[in-house]
Write an enzyme that holds these catalytic residues in place. Structure first.
Site, PDB file in Angstrom:
ATOM      1  CB  SER A  52      38.301  42.266  38.527  1.00  0.00           C
ATOM      2  OG  SER A  52      38.177  42.811  39.822  1.00  0.00           O
ATOM      3  CE  LYS A  55      36.540  39.578  41.587  1.00  0.00           C
ATOM      4  NZ  LYS A  55      37.141  40.895  41.409  1.00  0.00           N
ATOM      5  CB  SER A 107      33.734  42.230  39.143  1.00  0.00           C
ATOM      6  OG  SER A 107      35.141  42.140  39.169  1.00  0.00           O
ATOM      7  CE  LYS A 207      35.296  39.557  36.650  1.00  0.00           C
ATOM      8  NZ  LYS A 207      35.158  41.029  36.546  1.00  0.00           N
TER       9      LYS A 207
END
Length: 368
Positions: A52, A55, A107, A207
Protein backbone atom coordinates in the site's frame (compact mmCIF):
# COMPACT_ATOMS: atom_id res chain seq x y z
CA UNK A 1 47.68 -18.93 11.53
CA UNK A 2 44.84 -20.27 9.40
CA UNK A 3 42.29 -19.70 12.19
CA UNK A 4 43.49 -16.14 12.59
CA UNK A 5 43.09 -15.52 8.85
CA UNK A 6 39.54 -16.91 8.88
CA UNK A 7 38.70 -14.75 11.89
CA UNK A 8 40.01 -11.61 10.14
CA UNK A 9 38.01 -12.37 7.00
CA UNK A 10 34.82 -12.92 9.00
CA UNK A 11 35.41 -9.72 10.95
CA UNK A 12 35.88 -7.74 7.74
CA UNK A 13 32.67 -9.14 6.28
CA UNK A 14 30.75 -8.27 9.43
CA UNK A 15 32.11 -4.72 9.46
CA UNK A 16 31.27 -4.16 5.79
CA UNK A 17 27.77 -5.53 6.25
CA UNK A 18 27.14 -3.79 9.56
CA UNK A 19 24.05 -1.89 8.49
CA UNK A 20 22.63 -4.86 6.62
CA UNK A 21 22.86 -6.91 9.82
CA UNK A 22 21.49 -4.10 11.97
CA UNK A 23 18.21 -3.79 10.09
CA UNK A 24 15.58 -6.39 9.22
CA UNK A 25 14.55 -5.02 5.81
CA UNK A 26 15.15 -6.84 2.54
CA UNK A 27 15.88 -3.39 1.11
CA UNK A 28 16.00 0.10 2.56
CA UNK A 29 16.92 3.66 1.63
CA UNK A 30 17.56 6.80 3.67
CA UNK A 31 17.23 9.93 1.54
CA UNK A 32 17.70 13.65 2.05
CA UNK A 33 14.34 14.94 0.83
CA UNK A 34 15.79 18.41 0.30
CA UNK A 35 18.76 17.52 -1.91
CA UNK A 36 17.98 14.00 -3.16
CA UNK A 37 21.24 12.65 -1.73
CA UNK A 38 21.13 8.98 -0.69
CA UNK A 39 22.39 8.96 2.90
CA UNK A 40 22.27 5.21 3.50
CA UNK A 41 20.86 2.10 1.90
CA UNK A 42 21.02 -1.62 1.23
CA UNK A 43 19.65 -3.32 -1.88
CA UNK A 44 18.03 0.06 -2.52
CA UNK A 45 17.84 -0.55 -6.27
CA UNK A 46 16.27 -4.03 -6.07
CA UNK A 47 12.81 -4.29 -7.63
CA UNK A 48 10.32 -5.41 -5.00
CA UNK A 49 6.56 -5.28 -4.38
CA UNK A 50 5.58 -2.29 -2.24
CA UNK A 51 2.02 -3.05 -1.07
CA UNK A 52 0.00 0.00 0.00
CA UNK A 53 2.93 2.42 -0.16
CA UNK A 54 1.67 2.46 -3.78
CA UNK A 55 -0.94 4.88 -2.46
CA UNK A 56 1.70 7.61 -2.25
CA UNK A 57 1.41 7.96 -6.02
CA UNK A 58 -2.39 7.54 -5.94
CA UNK A 59 -2.65 10.15 -3.20
CA UNK A 60 -0.34 12.58 -4.98
CA UNK A 61 -2.43 12.50 -8.17
CA UNK A 62 -5.60 12.91 -6.12
CA UNK A 63 -4.10 15.83 -4.17
CA UNK A 64 -3.38 17.56 -7.47
CA UNK A 65 -7.09 17.54 -8.38
CA UNK A 66 -8.22 21.17 -8.79
CA UNK A 67 -11.44 20.65 -6.81
CA UNK A 68 -11.01 18.33 -3.85
CA UNK A 69 -14.17 19.70 -2.24
CA UNK A 70 -16.37 18.51 -5.09
CA UNK A 71 -18.94 15.88 -4.22
CA UNK A 72 -18.42 12.52 -5.90
CA UNK A 73 -20.65 9.46 -6.18
CA UNK A 74 -19.05 6.14 -5.27
CA UNK A 75 -19.26 3.71 -8.21
CA UNK A 76 -20.70 0.31 -7.33
CA UNK A 77 -17.46 -1.35 -8.47
CA UNK A 78 -15.56 0.46 -5.70
CA UNK A 79 -17.64 -0.81 -2.80
CA UNK A 80 -16.55 -4.00 -1.06
CA UNK A 81 -13.17 -4.34 -2.81
CA UNK A 82 -10.51 -6.71 -1.49
CA UNK A 83 -8.29 -5.69 1.41
CA UNK A 84 -8.30 -2.75 3.80
CA UNK A 85 -11.32 -0.50 3.54
CA UNK A 86 -13.07 2.66 4.69
CA UNK A 87 -16.35 0.88 3.85
CA UNK A 88 -17.59 3.04 1.02
CA UNK A 89 -21.11 2.25 -0.11
CA UNK A 90 -22.31 2.09 -3.70
CA UNK A 91 -23.86 5.41 -4.78
CA UNK A 92 -22.68 7.10 -1.56
CA UNK A 93 -22.00 10.80 -2.02
CA UNK A 94 -19.09 12.49 -0.26
CA UNK A 95 -16.31 15.03 -0.94
CA UNK A 96 -13.32 13.76 -2.88
CA UNK A 97 -11.15 15.12 -0.06
CA UNK A 98 -12.73 12.63 2.37
CA UNK A 99 -11.80 9.78 0.05
CA UNK A 100 -8.21 11.07 -0.08
CA UNK A 101 -8.02 11.05 3.73
CA UNK A 102 -9.44 7.53 3.76
CA UNK A 103 -6.78 6.49 1.26
CA UNK A 104 -3.78 7.84 3.16
CA UNK A 105 -4.87 7.44 6.79
CA UNK A 106 -6.77 4.13 6.69
CA UNK A 107 -5.13 2.74 3.54
CA UNK A 108 -8.54 2.05 2.03
CA UNK A 109 -8.32 -0.04 -1.13
CA UNK A 110 -11.89 1.01 -1.85
CA UNK A 111 -10.75 4.62 -1.57
CA UNK A 112 -7.94 3.96 -4.06
CA UNK A 113 -10.31 2.38 -6.57
CA UNK A 114 -12.81 5.21 -6.06
CA UNK A 115 -10.19 7.89 -6.68
CA UNK A 116 -9.07 6.14 -9.86
CA UNK A 117 -12.65 5.74 -11.07
CA UNK A 118 -13.73 9.36 -10.51
CA UNK A 119 -10.41 10.96 -11.55
CA UNK A 120 -10.44 9.93 -15.18
CA UNK A 121 -11.32 6.24 -15.01
CA UNK A 122 -9.32 3.31 -13.66
CA UNK A 123 -7.21 2.43 -16.69
CA UNK A 124 -6.42 6.04 -17.55
CA UNK A 125 -5.54 6.74 -13.91
CA UNK A 126 -3.10 3.81 -13.75
CA UNK A 127 -1.56 5.06 -17.00
CA UNK A 128 -1.14 8.47 -15.36
CA UNK A 129 0.58 6.82 -12.40
CA UNK A 130 3.12 5.20 -14.69
CA UNK A 131 3.56 8.35 -16.77
CA UNK A 132 4.32 10.35 -13.65
CA UNK A 133 6.83 7.70 -12.57
CA UNK A 134 8.60 8.11 -15.91
CA UNK A 135 8.56 11.90 -15.59
CA UNK A 136 10.22 11.62 -12.19
CA UNK A 137 12.90 9.31 -13.59
CA UNK A 138 11.66 6.27 -11.67
CA UNK A 139 12.83 3.71 -14.21
CA UNK A 140 12.47 0.74 -11.85
CA UNK A 141 8.89 1.53 -10.83
CA UNK A 142 5.66 0.24 -12.39
CA UNK A 143 2.07 0.21 -11.21
CA UNK A 144 -0.59 -2.38 -12.06
CA UNK A 145 -3.26 -0.90 -9.78
CA UNK A 146 -3.92 2.15 -7.56
CA UNK A 147 -4.12 0.28 -4.25
CA UNK A 148 -0.96 -1.81 -3.94
CA UNK A 149 -2.38 -5.31 -4.28
CA UNK A 150 0.20 -7.73 -5.65
CA UNK A 151 0.63 -7.77 -9.42
CA UNK A 152 3.04 -9.39 -11.87
CA UNK A 153 4.51 -6.03 -12.87
CA UNK A 154 3.71 -4.04 -9.75
CA UNK A 155 7.04 -3.06 -8.22
CA UNK A 156 9.42 -0.31 -7.19
CA UNK A 157 12.72 0.04 -5.33
CA UNK A 158 13.43 1.47 -1.90
CA UNK A 159 15.42 4.30 -3.47
CA UNK A 160 12.77 5.24 -6.03
CA UNK A 161 9.98 5.04 -3.47
CA UNK A 162 11.95 7.46 -1.28
CA UNK A 163 12.35 9.82 -4.23
CA UNK A 164 8.61 9.62 -4.94
CA UNK A 165 7.76 10.37 -1.30
CA UNK A 166 10.13 13.35 -1.22
CA UNK A 167 8.49 14.73 -4.35
CA UNK A 168 4.95 14.12 -3.08
CA UNK A 169 5.69 15.96 0.17
CA UNK A 170 6.26 19.12 -1.87
CA UNK A 171 2.51 19.13 -2.55
CA UNK A 172 0.96 21.07 0.34
CA UNK A 173 -2.32 19.15 0.28
CA UNK A 174 -0.60 15.77 0.23
CA UNK A 175 1.77 16.83 3.04
CA UNK A 176 -1.15 18.06 5.17
CA UNK A 177 -3.09 14.81 4.71
CA UNK A 178 -0.24 12.40 5.55
CA UNK A 179 0.70 14.41 8.65
CA UNK A 180 -2.85 14.20 10.04
CA UNK A 181 -3.28 11.91 13.05
CA UNK A 182 -7.05 11.59 12.71
CA UNK A 183 -9.81 13.00 10.51
CA UNK A 184 -13.54 13.13 11.11
CA UNK A 185 -16.18 13.85 8.51
CA UNK A 186 -19.82 13.02 9.02
CA UNK A 187 -20.08 9.65 10.76
CA UNK A 188 -16.54 8.58 9.79
CA UNK A 189 -13.53 9.05 12.03
CA UNK A 190 -10.31 7.92 10.41
CA UNK A 191 -7.13 7.30 12.42
CA UNK A 192 -3.76 7.29 10.69
CA UNK A 193 -2.19 3.81 10.57
CA UNK A 194 1.29 5.34 10.49
CA UNK A 195 2.41 4.95 14.12
CA UNK A 196 5.61 6.89 13.39
CA UNK A 197 3.53 10.04 13.88
CA UNK A 198 3.23 9.04 17.52
CA UNK A 199 6.53 7.21 17.96
CA UNK A 200 9.03 9.71 16.54
CA UNK A 201 9.19 13.42 17.21
CA UNK A 202 9.19 15.45 14.01
CA UNK A 203 7.53 12.82 11.82
CA UNK A 204 5.47 14.35 9.01
CA UNK A 205 4.22 11.16 7.25
CA UNK A 206 3.95 9.21 5.03
CA UNK A 207 2.54 5.61 4.44
CA UNK A 208 2.36 2.02 5.64
CA UNK A 209 1.79 -1.11 3.56
CA UNK A 210 1.44 -4.88 3.83
CA UNK A 211 0.63 -7.92 1.74
CA UNK A 212 1.79 -11.49 2.29
CA UNK A 213 4.01 -11.24 -0.78
CA UNK A 214 5.47 -7.79 -0.09
CA UNK A 215 5.70 -8.14 3.68
CA UNK A 216 5.64 -5.05 5.89
CA UNK A 217 6.53 -1.91 3.93
CA UNK A 218 6.91 1.55 5.42
CA UNK A 219 7.75 5.03 4.20
CA UNK A 220 8.37 7.68 6.84
CA UNK A 221 9.60 11.25 6.81
CA UNK A 222 10.78 13.48 9.63
CA UNK A 223 11.98 17.07 9.98
CA UNK A 224 14.71 18.50 12.17
CA UNK A 225 16.49 21.84 12.06
CA UNK A 226 14.84 22.69 8.76
CA UNK A 227 15.94 19.47 7.05
CA UNK A 228 13.75 16.53 5.99
CA UNK A 229 14.82 12.88 5.82
CA UNK A 230 12.79 10.12 4.14
CA UNK A 231 13.23 6.46 5.12
CA UNK A 232 11.88 3.48 3.14
CA UNK A 233 11.95 -0.16 4.19
CA UNK A 234 10.58 -3.02 2.08
CA UNK A 235 9.75 -6.39 3.64
CA UNK A 236 10.78 -5.42 7.16
CA UNK A 237 9.25 -7.20 10.15
CA UNK A 238 10.81 -4.68 12.55
CA UNK A 239 9.99 -1.56 10.59
CA UNK A 240 8.98 0.83 13.39
CA UNK A 241 12.22 0.30 15.30
CA UNK A 242 14.33 0.29 12.14
CA UNK A 243 12.88 3.63 11.03
CA UNK A 244 13.54 5.18 14.41
CA UNK A 245 17.15 3.96 14.28
CA UNK A 246 17.67 5.14 10.69
CA UNK A 247 16.24 8.59 11.35
CA UNK A 248 18.29 8.91 14.55
CA UNK A 249 21.45 7.98 12.63
CA UNK A 250 20.74 10.45 9.82
CA UNK A 251 20.06 13.36 12.15
CA UNK A 252 22.96 12.47 14.44
CA UNK A 253 25.32 13.04 11.49
CA UNK A 254 23.79 16.46 10.70
CA UNK A 255 26.12 19.39 11.35
CA UNK A 256 25.83 23.16 11.00
CA UNK A 257 28.47 24.35 8.56
CA UNK A 258 29.36 28.06 8.65
CA UNK A 259 30.09 29.37 5.16
CA UNK A 260 30.31 33.07 5.98
CA UNK A 261 29.65 35.51 8.80
CA UNK A 262 27.66 38.71 8.85
CA UNK A 263 29.83 41.66 7.79
CA UNK A 264 32.52 39.48 6.20
CA UNK A 265 33.65 40.58 2.73
CA UNK A 266 32.38 38.42 -0.11
CA UNK A 267 33.94 40.31 -3.03
CA UNK A 268 34.99 43.74 -4.29
CA UNK A 269 32.86 45.63 -6.79
CA UNK A 270 34.22 48.26 -9.16
CA UNK A 271 32.78 51.78 -8.73
CA UNK A 272 32.57 54.12 -11.72
CA UNK A 273 32.91 57.90 -11.30
CA UNK A 274 33.59 57.47 -7.57
CA UNK A 275 36.16 58.90 -5.21
CA UNK A 276 37.32 55.35 -4.57
CA UNK A 277 37.63 52.66 -7.25
CA UNK A 278 35.93 49.80 -5.42
CA UNK A 279 33.48 48.99 -2.65
CA UNK A 280 33.36 45.85 -0.53
CA UNK A 281 30.27 43.63 -0.78
CA UNK A 282 29.63 42.08 2.63
CA UNK A 283 27.23 39.39 3.85
CA UNK A 284 24.02 40.82 5.31
CA UNK A 285 23.63 37.83 7.66
CA UNK A 286 25.48 34.73 8.77
CA UNK A 287 25.46 32.01 6.12
CA UNK A 288 25.04 28.71 7.95
CA UNK A 289 23.69 25.48 6.45
CA UNK A 290 22.61 22.31 8.21
CA UNK A 291 24.44 19.56 6.29
CA UNK A 292 23.63 15.86 6.34
CA UNK A 293 26.39 13.27 5.96
CA UNK A 294 27.27 12.72 2.30
CA UNK A 295 25.96 16.06 1.05
CA UNK A 296 28.38 18.25 -0.92
CA UNK A 297 27.57 21.94 -1.26
CA UNK A 298 29.15 25.02 -2.81
CA UNK A 299 29.03 28.76 -2.20
CA UNK A 300 27.65 30.81 -5.11
CA UNK A 301 28.05 34.58 -5.14
CA UNK A 302 26.21 36.83 -7.59
CA UNK A 303 26.67 40.59 -7.65
CA UNK A 304 26.61 43.64 -9.88
CA UNK A 305 29.69 43.86 -12.16
CA UNK A 306 30.12 47.55 -11.26
CA UNK A 307 28.28 50.44 -9.61
CA UNK A 308 27.96 54.13 -10.34
CA UNK A 309 28.78 56.65 -7.63
CA UNK A 310 27.32 57.89 -5.43
CA UNK A 311 26.86 54.59 -3.59
CA UNK A 312 25.03 54.49 -0.27
CA UNK A 313 26.22 52.28 2.56
CA UNK A 314 23.95 49.24 2.91
CA UNK A 315 22.87 49.22 -0.74
CA UNK A 316 21.94 45.69 -1.86
CA UNK A 317 24.49 44.74 -4.49
CA UNK A 318 24.13 40.96 -4.82
CA UNK A 319 23.36 37.68 -3.11
CA UNK A 320 25.10 34.60 -1.75
CA UNK A 321 23.73 31.06 -1.69
CA UNK A 322 24.87 27.71 -0.35
CA UNK A 323 23.74 25.20 -2.96
CA UNK A 324 23.67 21.39 -2.98
CA UNK A 325 22.82 20.20 -6.47
CA UNK A 326 19.79 22.28 -7.43
CA UNK A 327 18.76 22.95 -3.83
CA UNK A 328 19.46 26.23 -2.06
CA UNK A 329 20.17 25.36 1.57
CA UNK A 330 20.56 28.95 2.77
CA UNK A 331 21.07 32.42 1.30
CA UNK A 332 21.59 36.05 2.18
CA UNK A 333 21.93 39.42 0.49
CA UNK A 334 25.21 41.21 -0.16
CA UNK A 335 25.41 44.83 0.97
CA UNK A 336 27.81 47.68 0.20
CA UNK A 337 30.06 47.98 3.25
CA UNK A 338 30.52 51.73 2.96
CA UNK A 339 29.40 54.78 1.01
CA UNK A 340 31.30 56.03 -2.03
CA UNK A 341 30.90 59.68 -2.97
CA UNK A 342 30.87 60.80 -6.58
CA UNK A 343 34.00 62.34 -8.05
CA UNK A 344 32.76 65.40 -9.90
CA UNK A 345 36.01 65.63 -11.90
CA UNK A 346 35.21 62.35 -13.71
CA UNK A 347 33.10 62.58 -16.83
CA UNK A 348 29.75 60.79 -16.97
CA UNK A 349 30.17 57.74 -19.18
CA UNK A 350 26.72 58.24 -20.70
CA UNK A 351 23.32 56.63 -20.99
CA UNK A 352 24.54 53.49 -22.83
CA UNK A 353 26.85 52.46 -20.00
CA UNK A 354 24.07 53.19 -17.49
CA UNK A 355 21.73 50.95 -19.50
CA UNK A 356 24.32 48.15 -19.47
CA UNK A 357 24.66 48.57 -15.72
CA UNK A 358 20.90 48.29 -15.27
CA UNK A 359 20.84 45.18 -17.47
CA UNK A 360 23.61 43.55 -15.46
CA UNK A 361 21.82 44.34 -12.23
CA UNK A 362 18.71 42.63 -13.55
CA UNK A 363 20.40 39.39 -14.51
CA UNK A 364 23.33 39.36 -12.08
CA UNK A 365 26.73 37.89 -12.76
CA UNK A 366 28.12 34.79 -11.06
CA UNK A 367 31.56 35.08 -9.54
CA UNK A 368 33.54 31.86 -9.21
Amino acid sequence: MRKRLIFCICLAVLLCAGHALAYSATAYAVLSADTGVLLDGSQENQRLPMASTTKIMTGLLAAEDPDLDREITVPASCAGVEGSSIYLKAEEKLPLKDVLYGLMLCSGNDAAECIAAVCGGREDFIARMNTRAQQLGLTNTHFDNPSGLDGETHYTTAYELAKLAAFALQNETFAEVVATASYTSGTRTMVNHNKMLRLYDGTIGVKTGFTKTAGRCLVSAAERNGRTVVVVTLNDGNDWNDHISMLDAAFADMKDEVWAQKGETACEISVQTGQTATVSAVYADDLTAAMLAGEQAELRISCAPFLYAPVEQGTVCGSAQVVCGDTVLCETELLCANAVAADETQADTGWWERFLLWLDRMRGREIA
